[in-house]
Design a protein around this motif. Structure first.
Motif, short mmCIF file in Angstrom:
data_model
loop_
_atom_site.label_atom_id
_atom_site.label_comp_id
_atom_site.label_asym_id
_atom_site.label_seq_id
_atom_site.Cartn_x
_atom_site.Cartn_y
_atom_site.Cartn_z
N GLY A 106 19.68 30.62 50.05
CA GLY A 106 21.13 30.59 50.08
C GLY A 106 21.78 31.67 49.25
O GLY A 106 22.96 31.55 48.89
N LEU A 107 21.05 32.75 48.96
CA LEU A 107 21.62 33.83 48.15
C LEU A 107 22.82 34.44 48.86
O LEU A 107 22.74 34.81 50.03
N GLY A 108 23.93 34.56 48.13
CA GLY A 108 25.14 35.12 48.71
C GLY A 108 26.13 34.08 49.17
O GLY A 108 27.15 34.42 49.76
N VAL A 109 25.85 32.79 48.89
CA VAL A 109 26.80 31.75 49.29
C VAL A 109 28.11 31.92 48.53
O VAL A 109 29.17 31.54 48.99
N SER A 110 28.05 32.53 47.36
CA SER A 110 29.25 32.89 46.60
C SER A 110 28.97 34.18 45.85
O SER A 110 27.82 34.47 45.50
N LEU A 111 30.02 34.96 45.61
CA LEU A 111 29.91 36.23 44.91
C LEU A 111 31.08 36.38 43.95
O LEU A 111 32.19 35.92 44.23
N ALA A 112 30.82 37.02 42.82
CA ALA A 112 31.87 37.33 41.86
C ALA A 112 31.62 38.73 41.31
O ALA A 112 30.51 39.03 40.86
N GLY A 113 32.62 39.57 41.39
CA GLY A 113 32.47 40.94 40.92
C GLY A 113 33.75 41.42 40.29
O GLY A 113 34.04 41.15 39.14
N GLY A 114 34.56 42.14 41.06
CA GLY A 114 35.84 42.61 40.58
C GLY A 114 35.74 43.63 39.47
O GLY A 114 36.65 43.76 38.65
N GLY A 115 34.62 44.36 39.41
CA GLY A 115 34.46 45.34 38.35
C GLY A 115 33.92 44.76 37.07
O GLY A 115 33.92 45.43 36.03
N MET A 116 33.43 43.50 37.10
CA MET A 116 32.87 42.86 35.92
C MET A 116 31.70 43.66 35.37
O MET A 116 30.80 44.05 36.10
#
Length: 586
Positions: free
Chosen positions: A349-359
């Protein structure tokens, strides 16, 4: 200092910290906690309206009075505030906004949905796109069961004005919509326009990400449609990238990307990544959690003048681009499980959610990506995988063909090998790095291959400086190059002379393909981790990577006959086409 939002869509109020339930039954209103940069709740004395976002305060202000509207699913009783959340960028905040966060509430008003804007750290009432049942029913563009608010974002999409955006994947007769809201003089949200999906049931608007993919300083918008069925193509899921032109977002055309597998749900999650390779174009990631038999994958796309560095916009009605062909990197759960010891062997299930935004989690100046995986073997609650970006060494590469003076296919030898029995030609593969070499030096490996993919090449190669025996007739040659501190440093050019030999009876009517690649000579980072040991992660700065826009190229050599008064000359024409490798390592 950065803040984070953690939401649960089923709670009315927290079970501790001095709160009590004020309704006679429990609703699914939603509750969000605002956490500090350390991902911890603030002190008890700081709790309250400054650190919590609840549907009541959002529409009613400070007082928590029991209201029937909060038990009625046709009103506020099933809002599920926090199904999506996102902070508005500081440069997009109006005066007095503070830290403004957007919250999706897809269950409000018979699941028409809603968008809330709340200044966290204050007791101000939130701005709501829909404020009551009568307004919701009168607004024909907001359909029952449209689920507006399953995704939220914001940006300057039209003439520099800030808009708040909410996805409604079941609206528009099932094709999905993306709604854009502006703010009037009183700060109230007002609907202005909407983008509509193309296919029934595709889930257009299920995920959103704002970025500047084409580098024009105006916001672009990526929209996920994870349930798109590609039909006979066998593909599933899609991402639509809408680009700005002259400061305005073009909603009538988009770069359209299709997932690799029918059941992959490519585009279920999206995240902007900042500028990974520092080329001035923002990049983004898309999750495909059910690809590869449910193991999952994350696709990384680099921005470019036409949206994607690997491809330009597709005209209306054109076929979808294939994700695996235009992605600059594909991170698969199967590969992570085999290369990172801390992860279970059945990460799924890799990729079910993502967080980035330049973090930038590790503070090395390069943006990182956090990917969720719901199934992780012995970890019942799943896992969050931090994909850290390596420092990137900029490298410039080119082919120096200045020594070519024409080749007579009936003669033998060339200036670089006058005693050769076959016709030959010489050129130099050159590079320079835009980085000071450290004390321990920098090792690079140079490889070039003639006609890759063919078992027998019409051209064989030899390195002039120690490239092996003259009669080896190898189609592929390589060389190790060591740059040391104080010599071979920043901007200095390094060239590898190469001689190509052409068989007398070779077909010279079609171009000869070459693949050239530079790579770093270094060990790959390994994570040896025991749960609870407190061992630190390896310093990723010790494992840089070359900027792949230049590190790997393919080019072709076309041998053309030109009639002259004396002989037939052969002219070498070099045409470059970019191909790329992986960008960062977990």
């Amino acid at each position: 200092m950065s803040n984070f939002v953690r939401c649960t869509v089923r709670d009315v109020s927290p079970p501790s910290y001095g709160y009590s339930v004020v309704d006679d039954r429990r609703g699914i209103l939603g509750l969000c906690y605002v956490l500090g940069a350390d991902l911890r709740l603030p002190r008890r004395s700081d709790l309250g309206y400054k650190n919590l976002v609840v549907a009541r305060e959002a529409v009613g202000g400070k007082r928590l009075e029991p209201r029937g509207a909060f038990n009625d699913h046709a009103r506020w009783g099933a809002c599920q505030v926090g199904a999506a959340a996102d902070f508005v960028r500081r440069e997009d905040l109006a005066r007095g906004d503070g830290d403004l966060a957007l919250f999706g509430a897809p269950g409000c008003f018979t699941w028409r949905g809603n968008l809330l804007g709340k200044s966290v750290g204050s007791i101000r009432r939130a701005d709501a796109a829909l404020k009551d049942m009568e307004e919701a029913a009168a607004a024909r563009e907001f359909d029952k069961h449209g689920h507006m608010g399953l995704a939220v974002t914001s940006g300057r999409y039209f003439s520099g004005e800030v808009h708040y955006v909410a996805g409604a994947p079941h609206s528009g007769e099932g094709r999905g919509k993306v709604h854009f809201f502006g703010r009037d003089g009183d700060g109230e949200l007002r609907p202005e326009r909407a983008a509509e999906g193309e296919e029934f049931g595709a889930g257009f608007g299920y995920s959103l990400a704002t970025l500047d993919a084409n580098g024009d300083t105006s916001s672009d918008l990526a929209v996920g449609a994870p349930f798109r069925d590609g039909g006979k193509t066998g593909r599933g899921g899609a991402v639509h990238l809408y680009l700005s032109r002259r400061g305005r977002l073009r909603l009538d055309r988009a770069v359209r990307i299709a997932g690799a597998d029918r059941e992959s749900q490519f585009g279920l999650s999206l995240a902007s990544l900042g500028d990974l390779n520092r080329d001035g174009f923002a990049d983004f990631a898309a999750g495909a959690p059910y690809e590869d038999g449910g193991r999952g994958a994350v696709y990384v796309f680099l921005g470019g003048p036409s949206g994607l560095r690997a491809h330009g916009p597709t005209p209306d009605g054109a076929a979808f681009l294939k994700a695996e062909e235009v992605a600059d990197q594909v991170i698969r759960a199967r590969d992570l499980s085999s290369s990172v010891s801390v992860l279970p062997p059945r990460l799924s299930g890799l990729g079910v959610s993502l967080a980035g935004g330049g973090m930038d989690a590790d503070g090395n100046g390069y943006p990182d990506l956090l990917a969720g995986a719901y199934g992780s073997g012995d970890l019942r609650d799943g896992a969050a995988v931090l994909l850290r970006a390596r420092p990137i060494i900029d490298i410039s590469t080119y082919v120096d063909d200045s020594q070519l003076r024409g080749i007579d296919p009936g003669s033998s030898g060339c200036p670089d090998d006058e005693e050769a029995e076959e016709a030959c030609f010489g050129f130099k593969a050159c590079f320079s790095v835009d980085r000071e070499v450290s004390e321990r030096g920098l090792g690079l490996k140079f490889e070039i291959e003639a006609e890759p993919g063919k078992p027998v090449s019409r051209v064989w190669l030899r390195l002039i400086n120690g490239g092996g025996p003259d009669d080896s007739r190898e189609k592929r040659v390589e060389e190790s190059i060591r740059l040391r501190n104080g010599r071979g440093g920043r901007r200095e050019q390094h060239c590898t002379p190469v001689v190509g030999y052409v068989s007398t009876h070779a077909d010279l009517q079609t171009p000869v393909q070459f693949a050239m690649r530079y790579s770093l000579i270094q060990e790959e980072p390994r994570i040896e981790y025991d749960r609870g040991s407190g061992r630190e992660l390896p310093d990723i700065d010790d494992y840089p990577i070359l900027n792949q826009a230049q590190a790997k190229k393919t080019f072709q050599v076309r041998l053309c006959f030109i009639t002259s008064q004396h002989k037939n000359d052969i002219v070498l024409i070099v045409v470059f086409a970019l191909r790329d490798l992986r960008l960062f390592h977990p």
